[in-house]
Scaffold this motif. Structure first.
Motif, PDB file in Angstrom:
ATOM      1  N   THR A   1       9.243   1.438   2.246  1.00  0.00           N
ATOM      2  CA  THR A   1       8.167   1.286   1.777  1.00  0.00           C
ATOM      3  C   THR A   1       8.570   0.604   0.519  1.00  0.00           C
TER       4      THR A   1
ATOM      5  N   ASN B   1       3.384  13.548   4.908  1.00  0.00           N
ATOM      6  CA  ASN B   1       3.435  12.058   4.482  1.00  0.00           C
ATOM      7  C   ASN B   1       4.425  11.224   5.562  1.00  0.00           C
TER       8      ASN B   1
ATOM      9  N   GLN C   1     -13.195   3.472   5.262  1.00  0.00           N
ATOM     10  CA  GLN C   1     -12.005   4.060   4.752  1.00  0.00           C
ATOM     11  C   GLN C   1     -11.516   5.593   5.271  1.00  0.00           C
TER      12      GLN C   1
ATOM     13  N   SER D   1       0.788  -1.048   0.062  1.00  0.00           N
ATOM     14  CA  SER D   1       0.013   0.007   0.049  1.00  0.00           C
ATOM     15  C   SER D   1       0.863   1.461   0.050  1.00  0.00           C
ATOM     16  N   ASN D   2       0.976   1.855  -1.088  1.00  0.00           N
ATOM     17  CA  ASN D   2       1.737   3.176  -1.236  1.00  0.00           C
ATOM     18  C   ASN D   2       0.798   4.401  -1.057  1.00  0.00           C
ATOM     19  N   THR D   3       0.728   4.381   0.282  1.00  0.00           N
ATOM     20  CA  THR D   3      -0.184   5.500   0.983  1.00  0.00           C
ATOM     21  C   THR D   3       0.710   6.620   1.855  1.00  0.00           C
ATOM     22  N   PRO D   4       0.316   7.652   1.955  1.00  0.00           N
ATOM     23  CA  PRO D   4       1.004   8.649   2.933  1.00  0.00           C
ATOM     24  C   PRO D   4       0.900   8.261   4.295  1.00  0.00           C
ATOM     25  N   ARG D   5       0.295   7.377   4.577  1.00  0.00           N
ATOM     26  CA  ARG D   5      -0.012   6.832   6.138  1.00  0.00           C
ATOM     27  C   ARG D   5       0.478   5.460   6.351  1.00  0.00           C
ATOM     28  N   HIS D   6       0.861   4.621   5.468  1.00  0.00           N
ATOM     29  CA  HIS D   6       1.467   3.355   5.627  1.00  0.00           C
ATOM     30  C   HIS D   6       3.074   3.169   5.320  1.00  0.00           C
TER      31      HIS D   6
END
Ligand code: ATP
Ligand code: MN
Length: 466
Positions: free
Chosen positions: A460, A450, A338, A238-243
């Motif tokens: 990541t 981020n 979500q 999961s390339n999210t700003p929270r993972h």
């Protein structure tokens, strides 16, 4: 010989050294300016966001030495502490002696100029601690980690070291990284062609942990109140700003706590941490507020000053359905919330942190205490502005039969969980706990957007260079 002093001491409590006395400081040059008679050097040693001004009369120094003093170079200065003539600082150092420890060629030093983007700084993660931004973030990370230990220690909790390598792969929190010493090309095989893990280092399949909770429960059901604070690993793409693939988690686990006690602890802890940041890191917060997020300090204070709104998942779904708001992911009872839903509740609807409870059992882990309705479990998620879920927790199912049945229903490998189940066989007790993502906390308290910018060396997908 003159004793070394941290720049923080000189700027915050100059009386400790005394105006007119000689001092010695070591640090990295942020800027140098001046004219042919005098040089002004801003020197930073990481003890505080601010730099101290070094004033050097050009005539008193070797021209070669002064030339070597450029942005990024490392120097040692001896001189007299004096009241500052200039604006913006109370004291400065009138230099008598300067030694250059390390130069930083202005032609190639990547941080020669100010104002780099955070994206660029990620590409030079080995040097970004030299920036004011990352200095502030690293100091805040330290302060929050220390405050977490202090909070729990003062309450009589014990710090438990949960293992990082685990033999169970059913903790129910996402995909895991395998740990193995088997040959990647030619692993030993069983007769049916599958890999023979009996030959592996631990004689079985092992992974990096996704959570220290199950081990935390073992300790809580023996010594009462514990917390873990360690690295956890999730191989989700999961390339999210929270993972992150590697992040730090704080997981308290308490015997004799029900879900309400659990919520009270989570709220008290988060308020304590916000308060600690305001009281101990104000200079860094002010810098981050000025540079990145004009509402940072106000937002932190709003956590301290607001009672968290508590409601059930079912009530939240009702609010979301009636909101008239267009969501990318539609809502209905049973769906996993979500970030957009969580943030609507927190930022728009209640305008304060929210704790949601009693989620559908299908979307939560096997170990959560089952409610009498047969549909929901005693889960609790704490939702924060800008972040969404910052804490996930629950009261745990302490009944052996109910827990075994749930494990069966979900087709989890009960044989790998025998040790966990034994806590329910011998002296079981009501208990609860939760997990706080350390980097989510740091995201909130620094105002960064981020998660890659709040851990020194982010892990990541496709990124583990530094
Ligand atoms: P999310 O739904 O946001 O992916 P989760 O429900 O998978 O999170 P939990 O298993 O409940 O997360 O983990 C407890 C806490 O750990 C979360 O509340 C969050 O603060 C943090 N966390 C979870 N996954 C990550 C991640 N990949 N990177 C950073 N922090 C995380
Ligand atoms: Mn969760």
């Amino acid at each position: 010989m003159i004793a070394k002093t941290k720049i923080k001491v000189l700027l915050k409590t100059p009386e400790v050294v005394g105006i007119g006395n000689d001092v010695k400081v070591e640090g990295w040059v942020r800027t140098k300016r001046g004219n042919k008679n005098i040089a002004f050097i801003a020197l930073n040693d990481g003890s505080i966001i601010h730099s101290i001004q070094i004033v050097a009369e050009v005539a008193n120094f070797d021209e070669e030495i002064l030339k070597q003093i450029t942005t990024g170079s490392c120097i040692c200065v001896e001189g007299t502490l004096v009241n500052s003539q200039g604006q913006g600082q109370s004291v400065e150092i009138q230099a008598k002696k300067i030694e250059v420890y390390g130069t930083a060629d202005a032609e190639i030093y990547p941080l020669q100029k100010k104002g780099h983007t955070l994206e660029f700084l990620r590409e030079i993660a080995h040097l970004r601690p030299r920036t004011n931004t990352f200095g502030a973030i690293l100091r805040l990370r330290h302060a929050m980690a220390f405050a977490i230990h202090k909070f729990f220690n003062d309450k009589g909790f014990y710090y438990l070291h949960a293992p990082i390598i685990t033999g169970s792969d059913c903790e129910g929190a996402g995909s895991m990284f395998r740990v193995t010493t088997l040959d990647a090309v030619n692993p030993p095989k069983n007769s049916d062609g599958t890999v023979n893990y009996n030959e592996d280092f631990f004689g079985k399949q092992t992974n990096l942990t996704v959570s220290g909770q199950l081990e935390g429960e073992l300790a809580a059901l023996a010594i009462g109140e514990i917390y873990t604070f360690g690295p956890t690993f999730r191989a989700e793409n999961s390339n999210t700003p929270r993972h992150l693939a590697e992040f730090w988690m704080i997981e308290p686990e308490m015997a004799f706590y029900d879900i309400t006690d659990n919520m009270d602890l989570a709220e008290e802890m988060l308020k304590y941490l916000m308060n600690y940041a305001i009281e101990n890191c104000y200079d860094d917060l002010e810098f981050l507020q000025k540079t990145y997020d004009s509402e940072l300090i106000e937002r932190i204070k709003s956590i301290i000053n607001n009672k968290f709104e508590r409601l059930t998942y079912t009530e939240a779904i009702d609010i979301l359905e009636k909101s008239g708001q267009k969501f990318e992911f539609p809502v209905s009872w049973g769906c996993d919330l979500q970030a957009e839903h969580e943030r609507f509740l927190v930022e728009k609807y209640f305008q304060k942190p929210v704790i949601l409870t009693n989620y559908p059992k299908e979307i939560k882990a096997f170990y959560m205490k089952q409610n009498d309705d047969g549909k929901t479990v005693r889960a609790m998620d704490v939702l924060f502005p800008r972040i969404g879920e910052i804490i996930g927790g629950s009261q745990r199912e302490e009944n052996f039969d109910k827990l075994s049945k749930r494990i069966e229903e979900l087709n989890l490998p009960a044989k790998d969980l025998w040790w966990y189940l034994e806590t329910r066989k011998f002296g079981t007790a009501p208990h609860s706990g939760f997990g706080l993502g350390f980097e989510r906390l740091i995201l909130f308290v620094t105002g960064m957007a981020n998660i890659r910018d709040v851990i020194p060396f982010p892990r990541t997908p496709k990124n583990a260079e530094f």
